[in-house]
Design a protein around this motif. Structure first.
Motif, mmCIF file in Angstrom:
data_model
loop_
_atom_site.group_PDB
_atom_site.id
_atom_site.type_symbol
_atom_site.label_atom_id
_atom_site.label_comp_id
_atom_site.label_asym_id
_atom_site.label_seq_id
_atom_site.Cartn_x
_atom_site.Cartn_y
_atom_site.Cartn_z
ATOM 1 N N LEU A 173 0.844 -1.170 -0.074
ATOM 2 C CA LEU A 173 -0.147 0.083 -0.041
ATOM 3 C C LEU A 173 0.837 1.173 0.084
ATOM 4 O O LEU A 173 1.858 1.262 0.785
ATOM 5 C CB LEU A 173 -1.086 -0.012 1.300
ATOM 6 N N PHE A 174 0.344 2.226 -0.699
ATOM 7 C CA PHE A 174 1.138 3.564 -0.720
ATOM 8 C C PHE A 174 0.976 4.381 0.856
ATOM 9 O O PHE A 174 -0.214 4.097 1.514
ATOM 10 C CB PHE A 174 0.678 4.380 -1.730
ATOM 11 N N PRO A 207 -0.727 14.365 -2.882
ATOM 12 C CA PRO A 207 -0.580 14.550 -4.227
ATOM 13 C C PRO A 207 -0.989 13.814 -5.272
ATOM 14 O O PRO A 207 -1.657 12.694 -5.098
ATOM 15 C CB PRO A 207 1.000 14.407 -4.166
ATOM 16 N N THR A 208 -1.369 13.991 -6.542
ATOM 17 C CA THR A 208 -1.659 13.374 -7.679
ATOM 18 C C THR A 208 -0.726 12.276 -7.774
ATOM 19 O O THR A 208 0.306 12.090 -7.365
ATOM 20 C CB THR A 208 -1.205 14.153 -8.932
ATOM 21 N N SER A 246 -0.771 9.601 -5.913
ATOM 22 C CA SER A 246 -0.421 9.028 -4.779
ATOM 23 C C SER A 246 -1.177 7.966 -4.462
ATOM 24 O O SER A 246 -0.985 7.243 -3.170
ATOM 25 C CB SER A 246 -0.254 10.189 -3.617
ATOM 26 N N GLY A 247 -2.564 7.535 -5.230
ATOM 27 C CA GLY A 247 -3.085 6.524 -4.784
ATOM 28 C C GLY A 247 -4.460 6.554 -4.004
ATOM 29 O O GLY A 247 -4.854 5.795 -3.080
ATOM 30 N N ALA A 287 -6.082 16.366 -4.765
ATOM 31 C CA ALA A 287 -4.767 16.858 -4.490
ATOM 32 C C ALA A 287 -4.398 18.421 -4.191
ATOM 33 O O ALA A 287 -3.546 18.769 -3.927
ATOM 34 C CB ALA A 287 -3.937 16.560 -5.857
#
Ligand SMILES: Nc1ncnc2c1ncn2[C@@H]1O[C@H](COP(=O)(O)OP(=O)(O)OP(=O)(O)O)[C@@H](O)[C@H]1O
Length: 687
Positions: A161-162, A192-193, A195-196, A362
């Motif tokens: 997982l992020f 952020p864009t 980033s999951g 984001a």
């Protein structure tokens, strides 16, 4: 927050002394007092001049800080300013707009609500490469993930997982595990864009709903555009593949009737829901709220708003208002009306009756207060914007401003992926297309997105670039709101499959679109808003992969763009350039491309004028015919209706003309269509 303080001097005037004193005497007394006060102040300042250390009790805290020896001018100037103020007798009133008092005004500090000032920081911003992930972080080692989820994730080739997912998923699961009357706090996630964020809400809602017995709409996911809705629908469907949950996508890309069939079924006079999770755009949601019988949201447990700042910015048919009346019949409204429950009794009565609201973006930090329209319940913010909360001492002063100057500055800060490299290239306006061409050729980019500020510009640039790339292997296509939904889908598919190397886009698709392995994102025109820039560049450097963003700037644009970035704590990045003699090198092909464009524009203009004339003639002819056929003259309403239908036909054919540049060679056949339209309209009038 108080912007101004207005002191009203009322006390003495209100209390005239009893006995023989009249009002005039009273006023004299006040005047005396004021003059005494002024004299006292003068004395004070004279003393302060003597000791050369002015007491600046009226200055803002930062101005009152001890002056350093490097700034002798200010030390001398400030007492002078104060003395000058005394020349005019003070009346203890603060005069708005008065120059002297403006200098004394304290600096207004932004006071964020507690939930914004004290966010939960998402740690581990940089996404590590898969090989470096410790075994303990593998998805099957995480006890909060169910087996079905792990299986689905493995099928999606997701091994760990992020950071945003590691933080948000267990939090949501835990919040829902607590007994009544505990109500989970609504959350806002700013990460952020790339980033999951999608999986960060998809995994917990699928797990929490997977044990349901009866099928009812329990989760509603709202996204700003159809392409994004489709993308999220795919992720949720993949996650639900090992469960019994049903997911449905609602967007203008499908027929309303088809969607209605998927949503509800009628059995023995009663409507039943056929789906558990609905993914939709706001506009389409409103359509169904109005038109689909049995579409019930009274059992809604989760309301997820992705790209929340975008959705809250736009009105979108006032979707929140319509949604509100369809969710839960409770005394306190979901999205407007009374406050969130404050006491235990209220909490208990509202338990389970309001959906848990989850907001993602984001760029949530621009104006999170706007989100208050949603009546968030004790909201909690998760963010990667790394700033510490303001620590205040008992007097409300910042305890350590020097070591942490950015403290508490959540609003207005954005983060872009750490893997993103930002660059810029300075060029001349007239040479921009050529510079773009030369850059692609120089760096041999094979997968790029190029953003313009409008659909018209996207269309023109695509035309010129197609012409410039004619003799190369690079293929470009347009992807903008100009095209039909089907054409956009096709362009995206071709790009993903590698049939097209570059997409020239308008900003309609700058947000959220997830296309793998984009080499570079180019901004042909400087974006008007910083948020747009963040989302544009976010189409690359996704999911921990490296990416580059290049902005093409003229000399003048450079200054404004630099300021735009500096305002949110970002810099311009590295400068790149192309050979200065590109103009000579590609002179012939550029001239050829520009001539082509000029011809096309002239042709378009001619076509439009001819079409307008034809439509006007038809309307005239029709009116004459009508007057011949019917004895009676047309009523005003009939005339207006005819006019409206003719106008509509005109607009429609204009739109078709714009959206299908490739079909422009085929002969236009508006005659028949318009006749039919008018005839139909007349039939309606007569019926
Ligand atoms: N845990 C993970 N491991 C590997 N890849 C992942 C993981 N989570 C998400 N991804 C991939 O990362 C990409 C970006 O994810 P997603 O679209 O959810 O990002 P996002 O944060 O919503 O971005 P945006 O703000 O631009 O919408 C997707 O291709 C997704 O498949």
């Amino acid at each position: 927050m108080e912007l101004f303080t207005v002191n009203r001097y009322t006390e003495d005037l209100k209390k005239p002394k009893t006995g023989t004193q009249d009002t005039t005497n009273n006023e004299d007394e006040i005047l005396q007092k004021l003059l005494q006060k002024a004299a006292k102040r003068k004395r004070k300042h004279k003393e302060s001049e003597v000791i050369e250390a002015p007491v600046q009790e009226d200055l803002a805290p930062e101005e009152a800080e001890p002056q350093t020896k490097e700034e002798p001018v200010e030390v001398l100037e400030k007492p002078q300013e104060l003395v000058e103020e005394q020349d005019v007798p003070s009346n203890d009133f603060q005069v708005l707009g008065d120059d002297g008092s403006a200098a004394k005004k304290k600096k207004v500090e932004m006071q964020l609500p507690s939930w914004l000032a004290h966010p939960t920081i998402i740690e581990g911003g940089i996404l590590q490469p898969e090989e470096e992930i410790p075994a303990s972080e593998a998805i099957d080692q995480l006890d909060y993930l169910e087996k079905t989820t792990c299986l689905a994730l493995k099928q999606m080739k997701i091994k760990r997982l992020f950071p945003v997912q590691r933080q948000v998923i267990p939090w949501i699961l835990e919040a829902h595990a607590k007994p009544a009357p505990f109500r989970p706090r609504d959350i806002c996630v700013s990460a952020p864009t790339g980033s999951g964020k999608t999986l960060a809400f998809a995994i917990p809602i699928v797990q929490l709903l997977s044990q349901r017995v009866e099928c009812k709409v329990r989760a509603l996911i709202v996204l700003p555009v159809a392409e994004l809705a489709l993308q999220v629908y795919r992720v949720i469907s993949a996650l639900c593949s090992k469960t019994e949950l049903e997911v449905c996508l609602l967007s203008k890309q499908h027929k309303l009737e088809d969607e209605q069939e998927k949503l509800v079924e009628l059995y023995k006079g009663k409507y039943y829901s056929k789906v558990d999770i609905v993914v939709t755009t706001p506009g389409r949601l409103v359509d169904h709220l109005h038109a689909t019988k049995g579409f019930c949201l009274k059992n809604l447990k989760f309301l997820i708003i992705d790209e929340a700042d975008r959705i809250m910015d736009a009105v979108f048919q006032n979707w929140l208002y319509h949604l509100d009346s369809h969710v839960k019949e409770t005394t306190d409204q979901l999205l407007a009306g009374t406050q969130a429950p404050l006491c235990y009794a209220e909490l208990q009565s509202s338990f389970g009756k309001q959906p848990h609201k989850l907001l993602f973006s984001a760029t949530l930090s621009q104006d999170p207060e706007k989100l208050q329209n949603l009546r968030l319940f004790q909201p909690r913010l998760f963010t990667t914007v790394f700033t510490m909360p303001v620590i205040k001492d008992v007097n409300g002063d910042d305890t350590n401003p020097e070591t942490n100057p950015d403290q508490g500055q959540f609003v207005g800060k954005y983060t872009t992926p750490a893997e993103l490299t930002e660059q810029f290239c300075v060029t001349e306006l007239r040479l921009k297309p050529l510079t773009l061409f030369a850059l692609v050729e120089k760096y041999q980019w094979k997968r790029f997105l190029c953003f313009t500020n409008s659909t018209v510009q996207a269309s023109r640039l695509t035309f010129v670039m197609t012409s410039l790339f004619e003799r190369t292997t690079t293929k470009v296509a347009e992807l903008s709101g100009n095209l039909s939904a089907r054409a956009r889908k096709q362009a995206l598919q071709d790009f993903a499959a590698g049939k097209i190397n570059g997409l020239i886009c308008s900003d309609a698709l700058a947000r959220g679109i997830d296309v793998a392995d984009i080499d570079v994102v180019l901004s042909y025109e400087v974006p008007r808003h910083i948020k747009t820039h963040i989302h544009r560049v976010g189409r690359t450097a996704r999911a921990g992969k490296k990416g580059t963003a290049v902005t093409l700037l003229t000399e003048q644009e450079q200054v404004a763009f630099k300021k735009l970035l500096n305002d949110v704590g970002k810099g311009l990045g590295e400068e790149i350039n192309v050979s200065p003699d590109i103009e000579i090198q590609y002179a012939a092909s550029y001239k050829h491309a520009l001539n082509h464009l000029r011809n096309r524009q002239q042709k378009e203009k001619g076509n439009k004028a001819a079409l307008k004339k034809r439509v006007a003639n038809q309307a005239m002819m029709h009116k004459k015919q009508e007057n011949l056929v019917t004895d009676r003259p047309l009523t005003l309403m009939e005339k207006l209706q005819i006019k409206a239908s003719v106008n509509q036909a005109e607009v429609l054919s204009k739109k078709q003309d714009e959206t299908k540049p490739q079909n422009r060679k085929t002969k236009p056949q508006p005659k028949k269509t318009k006749k039919q339209l008018i005839a139909k309209k007349l039939m309606n009038i007569e019926n």
